[in-house]
Structures are given as structure tokens and as C-alpha cells.
Design a protein around this motif. Structure first.
Motif, PDB file in Angstrom:
ATOM      1  N   ARG A   5       0.852  -1.187   0.000  1.00  0.00           N
ATOM      2  CA  ARG A   5       0.000   0.000   0.000  1.00  0.00           C
ATOM      3  C   ARG A   5       0.886   1.234   0.000  1.00  0.00           C
ATOM      4  N   VAL A   6       0.524   2.194  -0.859  1.00  0.00           N
ATOM      5  CA  VAL A   6       1.236   3.465  -0.917  1.00  0.00           C
ATOM      6  C   VAL A   6       0.203   4.572  -0.758  1.00  0.00           C
ATOM      7  N   THR A   7       0.474   5.483   0.164  1.00  0.00           N
ATOM      8  CA  THR A   7      -0.390   6.653   0.319  1.00  0.00           C
ATOM      9  C   THR A   7       0.409   7.888  -0.070  1.00  0.00           C
ATOM     10  N   TYR A   8      -0.314   8.910  -0.536  1.00  0.00           N
ATOM     11  CA  TYR A   8       0.351  10.141  -0.980  1.00  0.00           C
ATOM     12  C   TYR A   8      -0.521  11.334  -0.640  1.00  0.00           C
ATOM     13  N   ASP A   9       0.100  12.332  -0.035  1.00  0.00           N
ATOM     14  CA  ASP A   9      -0.554  13.601   0.259  1.00  0.00           C
ATOM     15  C   ASP A   9       0.151  14.653  -0.586  1.00  0.00           C
ATOM     16  N   GLN A  10      -0.496  15.068  -1.663  1.00  0.00           N
ATOM     17  CA  GLN A  10       0.137  16.004  -2.594  1.00  0.00           C
ATOM     18  C   GLN A  10       0.383  17.361  -1.937  1.00  0.00           C
ATOM     19  N   LYS A  11      -0.540  17.803  -1.088  1.00  0.00           N
ATOM     20  CA  LYS A  11      -0.361  19.097  -0.422  1.00  0.00           C
ATOM     21  C   LYS A  11       0.894  19.109   0.444  1.00  0.00           C
ATOM     22  N   ALA A  12       1.134  18.012   1.151  1.00  0.00           N
ATOM     23  CA  ALA A  12       2.335  17.895   1.990  1.00  0.00           C
ATOM     24  C   ALA A  12       3.529  17.364   1.189  1.00  0.00           C
ATOM     25  N   ASN A  13       3.258  16.868  -0.021  1.00  0.00           N
ATOM     26  CA  ASN A  13       4.260  16.234  -0.871  1.00  0.00           C
ATOM     27  C   ASN A  13       4.967  15.112  -0.112  1.00  0.00           C
ATOM     28  N   ALA A  14       4.145  14.285   0.545  1.00  0.00           N
ATOM     29  CA  ALA A  14       4.668  13.189   1.368  1.00  0.00           C
ATOM     30  C   ALA A  14       3.985  11.881   0.987  1.00  0.00           C
ATOM     31  N   ALA A  15       4.773  10.827   0.925  1.00  0.00           N
ATOM     32  CA  ALA A  15       4.247   9.504   0.614  1.00  0.00           C
ATOM     33  C   ALA A  15       4.675   8.535   1.710  1.00  0.00           C
ATOM     34  N   TYR A  16       3.888   7.479   1.864  1.00  0.00           N
ATOM     35  CA  TYR A  16       4.249   6.424   2.806  1.00  0.00           C
ATOM     36  C   TYR A  16       4.040   5.090   2.110  1.00  0.00           C
ATOM     37  N   ILE A  17       5.049   4.250   2.183  1.00  0.00           N
ATOM     38  CA  ILE A  17       5.005   2.919   1.587  1.00  0.00           C
ATOM     39  C   ILE A  17       4.932   1.917   2.732  1.00  0.00           C
ATOM     40  N   TYR A  18       3.820   1.176   2.797  1.00  0.00           N
ATOM     41  CA  TYR A  18       3.595   0.196   3.862  1.00  0.00           C
ATOM     42  C   TYR A  18       4.075  -1.174   3.401  1.00  0.00           C
ATOM     43  N   PHE A  19       4.851  -1.845   4.244  1.00  0.00           N
ATOM     44  CA  PHE A  19       5.299  -3.204   3.954  1.00  0.00           C
ATOM     45  C   PHE A  19       4.546  -4.241   4.776  1.00  0.00           C
ATOM     46  N   VAL A  20       3.574  -3.795   5.545  1.00  0.00           N
ATOM     47  CA  VAL A  20       2.711  -4.680   6.334  1.00  0.00           C
ATOM     48  C   VAL A  20       1.284  -4.202   6.139  1.00  0.00           C
ATOM     49  N   ASP A  21       0.353  -4.994   6.556  1.00  0.00           N
ATOM     50  CA  ASP A  21      -1.050  -4.616   6.455  1.00  0.00           C
ATOM     51  C   ASP A  21      -1.287  -3.357   7.290  1.00  0.00           C
ATOM     52  N   PRO A  22      -1.630  -2.235   6.643  1.00  0.00           N
ATOM     53  CA  PRO A  22      -1.832  -0.992   7.406  1.00  0.00           C
ATOM     54  C   PRO A  22      -3.003  -1.079   8.371  1.00  0.00           C
TER      55      PRO A  22
END
Length: 81
Positions: A5-22
């Protein structure tokens, strides 16, 4: 192949890549920041209590990650997302 799972907040220009079930809400026991000078931005590696990598936070994501990954990421900055 496992789903990542990858999440992205364009306003903050931040992404998080999960390697486990979020949904499991892994507990981050230690965060290792990569040198912002060396990589030209901040990248944080999150480890659990067993020293397993559970996720990566990428700040300045638009300059660090491929656009195709950001395009398919779950958007956190869009109303109702």
C-alpha cells in the motif's frame, strides 16, 4: 507477490510505503532518518520491535519517487479519500 500500500498527500508532498497490512497498525519502535543532505530530501525508515522494516516515509516525494507510483497511490489530500 504481496500487495504494498502506498499513500500520498500532494499538499504535503509526502508519501508512505507500507510493507505490512496498514489495518494491523504496526507499532513503529524505531525510526531511522536518512541524511537529507545525501539524498536531497527526507526519507525515514520505520522498524518494528523485531527490527523489521514496516514502512518508508518519503518527504519531497514528487522528486524522489516515480510519477507512476504517485499516480496509483491512495490520495490522502482529496476530500473523501
Amino acid at each position: 507477490m504481496a500487495d504494498i500500500r502506498v499513500t500520498y498527500d500532494q499538499k504535503a508532498n509526502a508519501a508512505y510505503i507500507y510493507f505490512v497490512d496498514p489495518q494491523a497498525r504496526p507499532k513503529v519502535a524505531r525510526m531511522y532518518p536518512c541524511d537529507p543532505v545525501e539524498v536531497g530530501g527526507m526519507i525515514n525508515l520505520d522498524f518494528d520491535e523485531n527490527e523489521r522494516l514496516v514502512g518508508i516515509e518519503v518527504l519531497a516525494a514528487s522528486s524522489k519517487l516515480p510519477q507512476c507510483l504517485l499516480d496509483v497511490a491512495e490520495r490522502l489530500d482529496i476530500e473523501g479519500a
